[in-house]
Design a protein around this motif. Structure first.
Motif, PDB file in Angstrom:
ATOM      1  N   LYS A  45       4.108   7.944   4.423  1.00 47.50           N
ATOM      2  CA  LYS A  45       3.175   8.901   4.315  1.00 47.50           C
ATOM      3  C   LYS A  45       1.943   8.134   3.442  1.00 47.50           C
ATOM      4  O   LYS A  45       0.571   8.663   3.900  1.00 47.50           O
ATOM      5  CB  LYS A  45       3.616  10.324   3.912  1.00 47.50           C
ATOM      6  CG  LYS A  45       2.296  11.308   3.162  1.00 47.50           C
ATOM      7  CD  LYS A  45       1.942  12.211   4.531  1.00 47.50           C
ATOM      8  CE  LYS A  45       1.273  13.169   4.036  1.00 47.50           C
ATOM      9  NZ  LYS A  45      -0.348  12.633   3.573  1.00 47.50           N
ATOM     10  N   VAL A  46       2.150   7.707   2.327  1.00 49.23           N
ATOM     11  CA  VAL A  46       1.256   7.304   1.662  1.00 49.23           C
ATOM     12  C   VAL A  46       0.471   5.933   2.395  1.00 49.23           C
ATOM     13  O   VAL A  46      -0.849   5.966   2.301  1.00 49.23           O
ATOM     14  CB  VAL A  46       1.959   6.625   0.302  1.00 49.23           C
ATOM     15  CG1 VAL A  46       0.548   5.724  -0.701  1.00 49.23           C
ATOM     16  CG2 VAL A  46       2.195   7.418  -0.734  1.00 49.23           C
ATOM     17  N   LEU A  47       1.184   5.253   2.958  1.00 45.13           N
ATOM     18  CA  LEU A  47       0.577   4.241   3.853  1.00 45.13           C
ATOM     19  C   LEU A  47      -0.378   4.724   4.926  1.00 45.13           C
ATOM     20  O   LEU A  47      -1.345   4.225   5.159  1.00 45.13           O
ATOM     21  CB  LEU A  47       1.741   3.516   4.588  1.00 45.13           C
ATOM     22  CG  LEU A  47       1.255   2.297   5.348  1.00 45.13           C
ATOM     23  CD1 LEU A  47       0.411   1.189   4.964  1.00 45.13           C
ATOM     24  CD2 LEU A  47       2.840   1.652   6.029  1.00 45.13           C
ATOM     25  N   LEU A  51      10.338   1.075   4.059  1.00 44.90           N
ATOM     26  CA  LEU A  51       9.779   2.243   3.249  1.00 44.90           C
ATOM     27  C   LEU A  51      10.452   3.463   3.556  1.00 44.90           C
ATOM     28  O   LEU A  51      10.669   3.671   4.698  1.00 44.90           O
ATOM     29  CB  LEU A  51       8.220   2.395   3.550  1.00 44.90           C
ATOM     30  CG  LEU A  51       7.309   1.248   3.229  1.00 44.90           C
ATOM     31  CD1 LEU A  51       5.855   1.474   3.489  1.00 44.90           C
ATOM     32  CD2 LEU A  51       7.567   1.126   1.577  1.00 44.90           C
ATOM     33  N   ASP A  52      10.387   4.305   2.486  1.00 44.61           N
ATOM     34  CA  ASP A  52      11.132   5.690   2.825  1.00 44.61           C
ATOM     35  C   ASP A  52       9.858   6.439   3.329  1.00 44.61           C
ATOM     36  O   ASP A  52       8.808   6.010   3.647  1.00 44.61           O
ATOM     37  CB  ASP A  52      11.677   6.279   1.510  1.00 44.61           C
ATOM     38  CG  ASP A  52      10.821   6.363   0.505  1.00 44.61           C
ATOM     39  OD1 ASP A  52       9.579   6.574   0.658  1.00 44.61           O
ATOM     40  OD2 ASP A  52      11.287   6.550  -0.689  1.00 44.61           O
ATOM     41  N   GLU A  53      10.331   7.861   3.705  1.00 48.38           N
ATOM     42  CA  GLU A  53       9.526   8.614   4.480  1.00 48.38           C
ATOM     43  C   GLU A  53       8.201   9.080   3.426  1.00 48.38           C
ATOM     44  O   GLU A  53       7.009   9.009   3.970  1.00 48.38           O
ATOM     45  CB  GLU A  53      10.156   9.915   4.371  1.00 48.38           C
ATOM     46  CG  GLU A  53       9.469  10.786   5.841  1.00 48.38           C
ATOM     47  CD  GLU A  53      10.335  12.098   5.983  1.00 48.38           C
ATOM     48  OE1 GLU A  53       9.525  13.050   6.086  1.00 48.38           O
ATOM     49  OE2 GLU A  53      11.644  12.121   5.844  1.00 48.38           O
ATOM     50  N   LYS A  54       8.228   9.147   2.381  1.00 44.53           N
ATOM     51  CA  LYS A  54       7.390   9.449   1.282  1.00 44.53           C
ATOM     52  C   LYS A  54       6.067   8.245   1.276  1.00 44.53           C
ATOM     53  O   LYS A  54       4.885   8.336   1.268  1.00 44.53           O
ATOM     54  CB  LYS A  54       7.753   9.669  -0.134  1.00 44.53           C
ATOM     55  CG  LYS A  54       6.834  10.346  -1.279  1.00 44.53           C
ATOM     56  CD  LYS A  54       7.508  10.674  -2.191  1.00 44.53           C
ATOM     57  CE  LYS A  54       8.265   9.633  -3.270  1.00 44.53           C
ATOM     58  NZ  LYS A  54       7.308   8.452  -3.829  1.00 44.53           N
ATOM     59  N   LEU A  90       0.870  -1.395  -0.135  1.00 44.33           N
ATOM     60  CA  LEU A  90      -0.080   0.018   0.054  1.00 44.33           C
ATOM     61  C   LEU A  90       0.986   1.464  -0.056  1.00 44.33           C
ATOM     62  O   LEU A  90       0.587   2.315  -0.774  1.00 44.33           O
ATOM     63  CB  LEU A  90      -0.937  -0.018   1.349  1.00 44.33           C
ATOM     64  CG  LEU A  90      -2.104  -0.940   1.018  1.00 44.33           C
ATOM     65  CD1 LEU A  90      -2.772  -0.987   2.712  1.00 44.33           C
ATOM     66  CD2 LEU A  90      -3.281  -0.424   0.033  1.00 44.33           C
ATOM     67  N   GLY A  91       1.953   1.124   1.071  1.00 39.03           N
ATOM     68  CA  GLY A  91       2.775   2.445   0.826  1.00 39.03           C
ATOM     69  C   GLY A  91       3.656   2.682  -0.510  1.00 39.03           C
ATOM     70  O   GLY A  91       3.799   3.679  -0.616  1.00 39.03           O
ATOM     71  N   MET A  92       4.018   1.367  -1.026  1.00 40.34           N
ATOM     72  CA  MET A  92       4.682   1.558  -2.430  1.00 40.34           C
ATOM     73  C   MET A  92       3.683   2.036  -3.678  1.00 40.34           C
ATOM     74  O   MET A  92       4.083   1.727  -4.706  1.00 40.34           O
ATOM     75  CB  MET A  92       5.449   0.129  -2.585  1.00 40.34           C
ATOM     76  CG  MET A  92       6.537  -0.029  -1.651  1.00 40.34           C
ATOM     77  SD  MET A  92       7.353  -1.620  -1.892  1.00 40.34           S
ATOM     78  CE  MET A  92       8.067  -1.416  -3.430  1.00 40.34           C
ATOM     79  N   SER A  93       2.522   1.868  -3.273  1.00 46.74           N
ATOM     80  CA  SER A  93       1.262   1.770  -4.462  1.00 46.74           C
ATOM     81  C   SER A  93       1.536   0.629  -5.471  1.00 46.74           C
ATOM     82  O   SER A  93       1.543   0.722  -6.566  1.00 46.74           O
ATOM     83  CB  SER A  93       1.293   3.282  -5.225  1.00 46.74           C
ATOM     84  OG  SER A  93       1.073   4.223  -4.247  1.00 46.74           O
ATOM     85  N   SER A  94       1.869  -0.480  -4.904  1.00 50.07           N
ATOM     86  CA  SER A  94       2.361  -1.477  -5.789  1.00 50.07           C
ATOM     87  C   SER A  94       1.306  -2.833  -5.430  1.00 50.07           C
ATOM     88  O   SER A  94       0.762  -2.928  -4.345  1.00 50.07           O
ATOM     89  CB  SER A  94       3.605  -2.129  -5.286  1.00 50.07           C
ATOM     90  OG  SER A  94       3.838  -3.371  -5.717  1.00 50.07           O
ATOM     91  N   LEU A  95       0.895  -3.457  -6.498  1.00 52.35           N
ATOM     92  CA  LEU A  95      -0.086  -4.572  -6.558  1.00 52.35           C
ATOM     93  C   LEU A  95       0.539  -5.853  -6.506  1.00 52.35           C
ATOM     94  O   LEU A  95       0.081  -6.941  -6.669  1.00 52.35           O
ATOM     95  CB  LEU A  95      -1.157  -4.645  -7.384  1.00 52.35           C
ATOM     96  CG  LEU A  95      -1.994  -3.230  -7.428  1.00 52.35           C
ATOM     97  CD1 LEU A  95      -3.050  -3.019  -8.551  1.00 52.35           C
ATOM     98  CD2 LEU A  95      -2.998  -3.366  -6.139  1.00 52.35           C
ATOM     99  N   LYS A  96       1.880  -5.835  -6.360  1.00 49.75           N
ATOM    100  CA  LYS A  96       2.642  -7.257  -6.661  1.00 49.75           C
ATOM    101  C   LYS A  96       2.564  -7.786  -5.297  1.00 49.75           C
ATOM    102  O   LYS A  96       2.871  -7.393  -4.302  1.00 49.75           O
ATOM    103  CB  LYS A  96       4.170  -6.660  -6.855  1.00 49.75           C
ATOM    104  CG  LYS A  96       4.504  -6.119  -8.435  1.00 49.75           C
ATOM    105  CD  LYS A  96       6.035  -6.120  -8.428  1.00 49.75           C
ATOM    106  CE  LYS A  96       6.286  -5.343  -9.879  1.00 49.75           C
ATOM    107  NZ  LYS A  96       7.695  -4.973  -9.988  1.00 49.75           N
ATOM    108  N   PRO A  97       2.526  -9.154  -5.417  1.00 51.92           N
ATOM    109  CA  PRO A  97       2.199  -9.918  -4.219  1.00 51.92           C
ATOM    110  C   PRO A  97       3.519 -10.001  -3.278  1.00 51.92           C
ATOM    111  O   PRO A  97       3.202 -10.137  -2.173  1.00 51.92           O
ATOM    112  CB  PRO A  97       2.007 -11.630  -4.944  1.00 51.92           C
ATOM    113  CG  PRO A  97       1.864 -11.268  -6.238  1.00 51.92           C
ATOM    114  CD  PRO A  97       2.288  -9.853  -6.541  1.00 51.92           C
ATOM    115  N   GLU A  98       4.615  -9.844  -3.884  1.00 53.18           N
ATOM    116  CA  GLU A  98       5.681  -9.682  -3.036  1.00 53.18           C
ATOM    117  C   GLU A  98       5.839  -8.648  -2.159  1.00 53.18           C
ATOM    118  O   GLU A  98       6.431  -8.486  -1.266  1.00 53.18           O
ATOM    119  CB  GLU A  98       6.977 -10.080  -3.578  1.00 53.18           C
ATOM    120  CG  GLU A  98       7.491  -9.110  -4.732  1.00 53.18           C
ATOM    121  CD  GLU A  98       6.914  -9.213  -6.499  1.00 53.18           C
ATOM    122  OE1 GLU A  98       5.729  -9.870  -6.392  1.00 53.18           O
ATOM    123  OE2 GLU A  98       7.475  -8.853  -7.363  1.00 53.18           O
TER     124      GLU A  98
END
Ligand code: HEM
Length: 151
Positions: free
Chosen positions: A141-143, A135-138, A118-126
């Motif tokens: 924040k997304v998370l 996760l970095d600060e940005k 969610l934080g990475m805006s990624s839908l990859k299963p891994e």
């Protein structure tokens, strides 16, 4: 020498339009300018594509689930609720089976804590794992924004 009659005609021919235009200029009633807008209202927020906050939610519970227990709630068992966990908080997303149900776009987050993805805006299963320490600060924040959205 011009005759008096000719002078009168010229006088009327030029004089009347000049008098008419001058009078119209000064007597015309222009529409008033709109009053300057002063308002104390907060600026309107842009309409979000995300759904509005729901008012029909049950109060939060406090029962802990193990990762193994959480797996049951991935939408694959009809009749069981669908859960998505973010930063350890479990959210009941059963009402949105159209996006979290089996084969649907965000099913990757169902029945688990997929905070990192969610934080990475990624839908990859891994990436759909609970450990978001990398996760970095940005992305944190997304998370956090996702957590607020679900909450
Ligand atoms: C082309 C890319 C994407 C598009 C066009 C898109 C579009 C949308 C739209 C329109 C919604 C609102 C749905 C609703 O409220 O009913 C939504 C919600 C959502 N999106 Fe995406 N999305 C995209 C990519 C992603 C990615 C990469 C992620 C991974 C984190 C993601 C995660 C989510 C989540 C978790 C929701 C909340 C669904 C809910 O509970 O209502 N999306 N997306």
């Amino acid at each position: 020498m011009l005759e008096l009659g000719t002078l009168v005609i010229y006088g009327l021919a030029f004089g009347i339009p000049v008098i008419y235009l001058t009078a119209r200029h000064f007597l015309s009633s222009r529409p008033p300018l709109p009053a300057p807008q002063t308002t104390t209202e907060a600026p309107k927020k842009l309409k979000s594509i995300m759904q509005a906050p729901r008012e029909d939610l049950a109060p939060p519970k406090d029962d802990p689930y193990t990762t193994e227990e959480l797996k049951k709630y991935d939408g694959s068992t009809p009749g069981l609720p669908i859960y998505v966990a973010i930063k350890g908080t479990i959210f009941d997303v059963s009402a949105k089976a159209d996006v979290y149900g089996p084969g649907k776009s965000y099913n990757i987050f169902a029945g688990k804590d997929g905070s990192k993805g969610l934080g990475m805006s990624s839908l990859k299963p891994e990436h759909a794992v609970a450990d978001y320490s990398g996760l970095d600060e940005k992305d944190r924040k997304v998370l956090e924004d996702w957590h607020s959205f679900f909450a």
